[in-house]
Design an enzyme around this catalytic site. Structure first.
Site, PDB file in Angstrom:
ATOM      1  N   VAL A  95      48.448  40.113  40.833  1.00 19.97           N
ATOM      2  CA  VAL A  95      48.955  39.074  40.591  1.00 19.97           C
ATOM      3  C   VAL A  95      50.453  38.906  41.039  1.00 19.97           C
ATOM      4  O   VAL A  95      51.246  39.582  40.583  1.00 19.97           O
ATOM      5  CB  VAL A  95      48.950  38.424  39.173  1.00 19.97           C
ATOM      6  CG1 VAL A  95      49.680  36.824  38.862  1.00 19.97           C
ATOM      7  CG2 VAL A  95      47.468  38.448  38.894  1.00 19.97           C
ATOM      8  N   HIS A  99      55.378  40.023  36.191  1.00 20.09           N
ATOM      9  CA  HIS A  99      55.200  40.116  34.712  1.00 20.09           C
ATOM     10  C   HIS A  99      55.258  41.639  34.088  1.00 20.09           C
ATOM     11  O   HIS A  99      55.209  42.661  34.863  1.00 20.09           O
ATOM     12  CB  HIS A  99      53.504  39.675  34.727  1.00 20.09           C
ATOM     13  CG  HIS A  99      52.614  40.576  35.737  1.00 20.09           C
ATOM     14  ND1 HIS A  99      52.481  40.226  36.919  1.00 20.09           N
ATOM     15  CD2 HIS A  99      51.837  41.577  35.544  1.00 20.09           C
ATOM     16  CE1 HIS A  99      51.484  40.974  37.516  1.00 20.09           C
ATOM     17  NE2 HIS A  99      51.285  41.896  36.629  1.00 20.09           N
ATOM     18  N   HIS A 101      53.649  44.084  31.714  1.00 16.73           N
ATOM     19  CA  HIS A 101      52.476  44.534  30.784  1.00 16.73           C
ATOM     20  C   HIS A 101      52.815  45.266  29.492  1.00 16.73           C
ATOM     21  O   HIS A 101      53.795  46.219  29.640  1.00 16.73           O
ATOM     22  CB  HIS A 101      51.579  45.839  31.347  1.00 16.73           C
ATOM     23  CG  HIS A 101      50.768  45.228  32.541  1.00 16.73           C
ATOM     24  ND1 HIS A 101      49.412  44.726  32.644  1.00 16.73           N
ATOM     25  CD2 HIS A 101      50.876  44.809  33.797  1.00 16.73           C
ATOM     26  CE1 HIS A 101      49.171  44.537  33.779  1.00 16.73           C
ATOM     27  NE2 HIS A 101      50.078  44.576  34.613  1.00 16.73           N
TER      28      HIS A 101
HETATM   29  P1  5GP Z   1      48.918  43.364  38.006  1.00 18.17           P
HETATM   30  O1  5GP Z   1      47.920  44.686  38.451  1.00 18.17           O
HETATM   31  O2  5GP Z   1      49.188  42.258  38.962  1.00 18.17           O
HETATM   32  O3  5GP Z   1      50.208  44.216  37.264  1.00 18.17           O
HETATM   33  O4  5GP Z   1      48.332  42.901  36.837  1.00 18.17           O
HETATM   34  C1  5GP Z   1      47.482  41.545  36.836  1.00 18.17           C
HETATM   35  C2  5GP Z   1      46.853  41.505  35.449  1.00 18.17           C
HETATM   36  O5  5GP Z   1      46.572  40.131  34.970  1.00 18.17           O
HETATM   37  C3  5GP Z   1      45.599  42.136  35.301  1.00 18.17           C
HETATM   38  O6  5GP Z   1      45.651  43.297  34.176  1.00 18.17           O
HETATM   39  C4  5GP Z   1      44.584  41.180  34.851  1.00 18.17           C
HETATM   40  O7  5GP Z   1      43.534  41.550  34.151  1.00 18.17           O
HETATM   41  C5  5GP Z   1      45.461  40.102  34.391  1.00 18.17           C
HETATM   42  N1  5GP Z   1      45.031  38.684  34.670  1.00 18.17           N
HETATM   43  C6  5GP Z   1      44.575  38.308  36.042  1.00 18.17           C
HETATM   44  N2  5GP Z   1      44.275  36.853  35.906  1.00 18.17           N
HETATM   45  C7  5GP Z   1      44.227  36.562  34.665  1.00 18.17           C
HETATM   46  C8  5GP Z   1      44.118  35.318  33.745  1.00 18.17           C
HETATM   47  O8  5GP Z   1      43.721  34.326  34.276  1.00 18.17           O
HETATM   48  N3  5GP Z   1      44.396  35.347  32.601  1.00 18.17           N
HETATM   49  C9  5GP Z   1      44.499  36.582  31.941  1.00 18.17           C
HETATM   50  N4  5GP Z   1      44.780  36.485  30.470  1.00 18.17           N
HETATM   51  N5  5GP Z   1      45.012  37.363  32.560  1.00 18.17           N
HETATM   52  C10 5GP Z   1      44.700  37.561  33.710  1.00 18.17           C
END
Ligand code: 5GP
Ligand code: ZN
Length: 113
Positions: A95, A99, A101
């Site tokens: 995404v 953000h 985590h």
């Molecule tokens: P990234 O890999 O980009 O750091 O993590 C994106 C995170 O966003 C993933 O852990 C995924 O599960 C979470 N995520 C993606 N779309 C959504 C959504 O629509 N709602 C929620 N609650 N989490 C999302």
């Protein structure tokens, strides 16, 4: 707001996602695919691609303040937890809206990943 950005939509309240934290600059909500008993995403309301997208200091401060409130609320402030910001392709950022985590509630081990 960036078009077709899922986190812009969540931050805008368009998807009805339950928020665990909100202030003027930041929202936080549970990850839909949790990797730990506590897995919360801290997301600025304004769209930045990632941590190297000229993020204003006040936004970074708001994110840090949110982490503190969430850690206390979720009961992981004492035990400890991990904060991760995946940045770009090699880190598997899926995404492309900044953000953090916040992961906790279990032994996360000593490694970074
Ligand atoms: P990234 O890999 O980009 O750091 O993590 C994106 C995170 O966003 C993933 O852990 C995924 O599960 C979470 N995520 C993606 N779309 C959504 C959504 O629509 N709602 C929620 N609650 N989490 C999302
Ligand atoms: Zn966005």
């Amino acid at each position: 707001m960036a078009e077709d950005c899922i986190f812009c939509k969540i931050a805008n309240g368009e998807l009805g996602t339950e928020l665990v934290y909100e202030d003027d600059l930041v929202v936080a909500f549970k990850d839909m695919n949790p990797q730990a008993p506590v897995h919360v995403l801290v997301v600025p309301k304004r769209h930045y691609e990632n941590i190297i997208d000229d993020v204003p200091a006040e936004v970074l401060k708001a994110m840090a303040d949110a982490v503190k409130v969430i850690a206390e609320k979720e009961g992981i402030a004492e035990s400890g937890f991990r904060v991760i910001m995946n940045t770009g392709d090699a880190a598997g950022q899926t995404v492309h809206h900044l953000h953090m985590h916040v992961l906790g509630g279990r032994d996360l081990g000593e490694g970074l990943v």
